[in-house]
Design a protein around this motif. Structure first.
Motif, PDB file in Angstrom:
ATOM      1  N   MET A  26       0.831  -1.199   0.000  1.00 27.50           N
ATOM      2  CA  MET A  26       0.000   0.000   0.000  1.00 27.50           C
ATOM      3  C   MET A  26       0.865   1.249   0.000  1.00 27.50           C
ATOM      4  SD  MET A  26      -3.075  -0.955   2.658  1.00 27.50           S
ATOM      5  CE  MET A  26      -3.692   0.705   2.700  1.00 27.50           C
ATOM      6  N   LYS A  27       1.940   1.215   0.786  1.00 31.16           N
ATOM      7  CA  LYS A  27       2.831   2.372   0.852  1.00 31.16           C
ATOM      8  C   LYS A  27       3.454   2.651  -0.505  1.00 31.16           C
ATOM      9  CE  LYS A  27       6.769   4.289   3.335  1.00 31.16           C
ATOM     10  NZ  LYS A  27       7.145   5.085   2.206  1.00 31.16           N
ATOM     11  N   ASP A  28       3.938   1.623  -1.165  1.00 31.39           N
ATOM     12  CA  ASP A  28       4.586   1.799  -2.464  1.00 31.39           C
ATOM     13  C   ASP A  28       3.573   2.122  -3.562  1.00 31.39           C
ATOM     14  OD1 ASP A  28       6.985   1.244  -1.225  1.00 31.39           O
ATOM     15  OD2 ASP A  28       6.974  -0.878  -1.799  1.00 31.39           O
ATOM     16  N   GLY A  29       2.511   1.351  -3.648  1.00 31.29           N
ATOM     17  CA  GLY A  29       1.552   1.501  -4.734  1.00 31.29           C
ATOM     18  C   GLY A  29       0.741   2.782  -4.658  1.00 31.29           C
ATOM     19  N   LEU A  30       0.349   3.168  -3.459  1.00 28.67           N
ATOM     20  CA  LEU A  30      -0.483   4.354  -3.290  1.00 28.67           C
ATOM     21  C   LEU A  30       0.319   5.569  -2.845  1.00 28.67           C
ATOM     22  CD1 LEU A  30      -3.501   2.608  -1.526  1.00 28.67           C
ATOM     23  CD2 LEU A  30      -3.331   3.309  -3.912  1.00 28.67           C
ATOM     24  N   GLN A  31       1.605   5.373  -2.629  1.00 27.61           N
ATOM     25  CA  GLN A  31       2.533   6.423  -2.193  1.00 27.61           C
ATOM     26  C   GLN A  31       2.054   7.102  -0.911  1.00 27.61           C
ATOM     27  OE1 GLN A  31       3.411   8.923  -5.548  1.00 27.61           O
ATOM     28  NE2 GLN A  31       4.224   7.219  -6.728  1.00 27.61           N
ATOM     29  N   PHE A  32       1.712   6.271   0.065  1.00 30.63           N
ATOM     30  CA  PHE A  32       1.305   6.766   1.373  1.00 30.63           C
ATOM     31  C   PHE A  32       2.532   7.049   2.219  1.00 30.63           C
ATOM     32  CE2 PHE A  32      -3.072   4.498   1.563  1.00 30.63           C
ATOM     33  CZ  PHE A  32      -3.617   5.498   0.778  1.00 30.63           C
ATOM     34  N   SER A  33       2.404   7.979   3.142  1.00 28.21           N
ATOM     35  CA  SER A  33       3.470   8.231   4.106  1.00 28.21           C
ATOM     36  C   SER A  33       3.272   7.291   5.302  1.00 28.21           C
ATOM     37  CB  SER A  33       3.421   9.685   4.574  1.00 28.21           C
ATOM     38  OG  SER A  33       2.249   9.925   5.334  1.00 28.21           O
ATOM     39  N   TYR A  34       4.276   7.239   6.156  1.00 32.10           N
ATOM     40  CA  TYR A  34       4.138   6.406   7.352  1.00 32.10           C
ATOM     41  C   TYR A  34       3.047   6.948   8.275  1.00 32.10           C
ATOM     42  CZ  TYR A  34       8.274   3.745   6.124  1.00 32.10           C
ATOM     43  OH  TYR A  34       9.164   2.922   5.486  1.00 32.10           O
ATOM     44  N   THR A  35       2.850   8.242   8.275  1.00 30.27           N
ATOM     45  CA  THR A  35       1.770   8.830   9.071  1.00 30.27           C
ATOM     46  C   THR A  35       0.407   8.351   8.579  1.00 30.27           C
ATOM     47  OG1 THR A  35       3.111  10.791   9.485  1.00 30.27           O
ATOM     48  CG2 THR A  35       0.749  11.002   9.849  1.00 30.27           C
ATOM     49  N   GLN A  36       0.217   8.354   7.277  1.00 27.64           N
ATOM     50  CA  GLN A  36      -1.048   7.895   6.711  1.00 27.64           C
ATOM     51  C   GLN A  36      -1.274   6.415   7.002  1.00 27.64           C
ATOM     52  OE1 GLN A  36      -0.075   9.328   2.771  1.00 27.64           O
ATOM     53  NE2 GLN A  36      -1.808  10.750   2.821  1.00 27.64           N
ATOM     54  N   LEU A  37      -0.226   5.624   6.876  1.00 23.24           N
ATOM     55  CA  LEU A  37      -0.359   4.196   7.193  1.00 23.24           C
ATOM     56  C   LEU A  37      -0.692   3.998   8.670  1.00 23.24           C
ATOM     57  CD1 LEU A  37       2.578   2.610   5.168  1.00 23.24           C
ATOM     58  CD2 LEU A  37       0.157   2.547   4.635  1.00 23.24           C
ATOM     59  N   GLY A  38      -0.086   4.796   9.519  1.00 26.15           N
ATOM     60  CA  GLY A  38      -0.388   4.707  10.948  1.00 26.15           C
ATOM     61  C   GLY A  38      -1.828   5.066  11.251  1.00 26.15           C
ATOM     62  N   LEU A  39      -2.341   6.092  10.578  1.00 26.27           N
ATOM     63  CA  LEU A  39      -3.737   6.478  10.784  1.00 26.27           C
ATOM     64  C   LEU A  39      -4.693   5.399  10.282  1.00 26.27           C
ATOM     65  CD1 LEU A  39      -3.555  10.254   9.830  1.00 26.27           C
ATOM     66  CD2 LEU A  39      -3.933   9.282  12.101  1.00 26.27           C
ATOM     67  N   ILE A  40      -4.363   4.787   9.150  1.00 29.82           N
ATOM     68  CA  ILE A  40      -5.199   3.698   8.632  1.00 29.82           C
ATOM     69  C   ILE A  40      -5.177   2.515   9.607  1.00 29.82           C
ATOM     70  CG2 ILE A  40      -5.390   1.959   6.810  1.00 29.82           C
ATOM     71  CD1 ILE A  40      -4.372   4.130   4.870  1.00 29.82           C
ATOM     72  N   GLY A  41      -4.000   2.172  10.099  1.00 29.94           N
ATOM     73  CA  GLY A  41      -3.884   1.066  11.061  1.00 29.94           C
ATOM     74  C   GLY A  41      -4.623   1.355  12.352  1.00 29.94           C
ATOM     75  N   THR A  42      -4.512   2.595  12.842  1.00 30.38           N
ATOM     76  CA  THR A  42      -5.211   2.974  14.067  1.00 30.38           C
ATOM     77  C   THR A  42      -6.724   2.890  13.871  1.00 30.38           C
ATOM     78  OG1 THR A  42      -3.393   4.430  14.713  1.00 30.38           O
ATOM     79  CG2 THR A  42      -5.528   4.831  15.745  1.00 30.38           C
TER      80      THR A  42
END
Length: 78
Positions: A26-42
Motif C-alpha cells: 500500500m505504501k509503495d503503490g499508493l505512495q502513502f506516508s508512514y503517518t497515513q499508514l499509521g492512521l489507517i492502522g489505528t
C-alpha cells in the motif's frame, strides 16, 4: 465445530492479522506516508475494538447465533 473454527480463522487470521502484510505494498503503490499508514492502522484497530465490544453486548442481549449470522451477512453483502 469445524465451521466455527474456520470462521474464527477467517475473521482473525485474514481480516485482522493479514492486514499488516499488505501495508508495504500500500505504501509503495499508493505512495502513502508512514503517518497515513499509521492512521489507517489505528482506524482499523479502533473499528475492530468497537465492534468487538458492540458484538459482545449484542450477543448477551440477542444471542450469539443471531449476532454471528447478522455479522456474516453484513460482511458478505456488497
Amino acid at each position: 465445530m469445524a465451521t466455527g473454527m474456520l470462521t474464527t480463522i477467517g475473521t482473525h487470521g485474514f481480516g485482522r492479522l493479514a492486514y499488516t502484510i499488505i501495508l508495504p505494498s500500500m505504501k509503495d503503490g499508493l505512495q502513502f506516508s508512514y503517518t497515513q499508514l499509521g492512521l489507517i492502522g489505528t482506524g482499523n484497530f479502533i473499528g475492530y475494538l468497537s465492534f468487538a465490544i458492540i458484538g459482545g453486548f449484542l450477543a448477551a442481549q440477542c444471542g450469539t447465533r443471531i449476532v454471528i449470522a447478522l455479522a456474516l451477512l453484513l460482511m458478505g453483502s456488497p
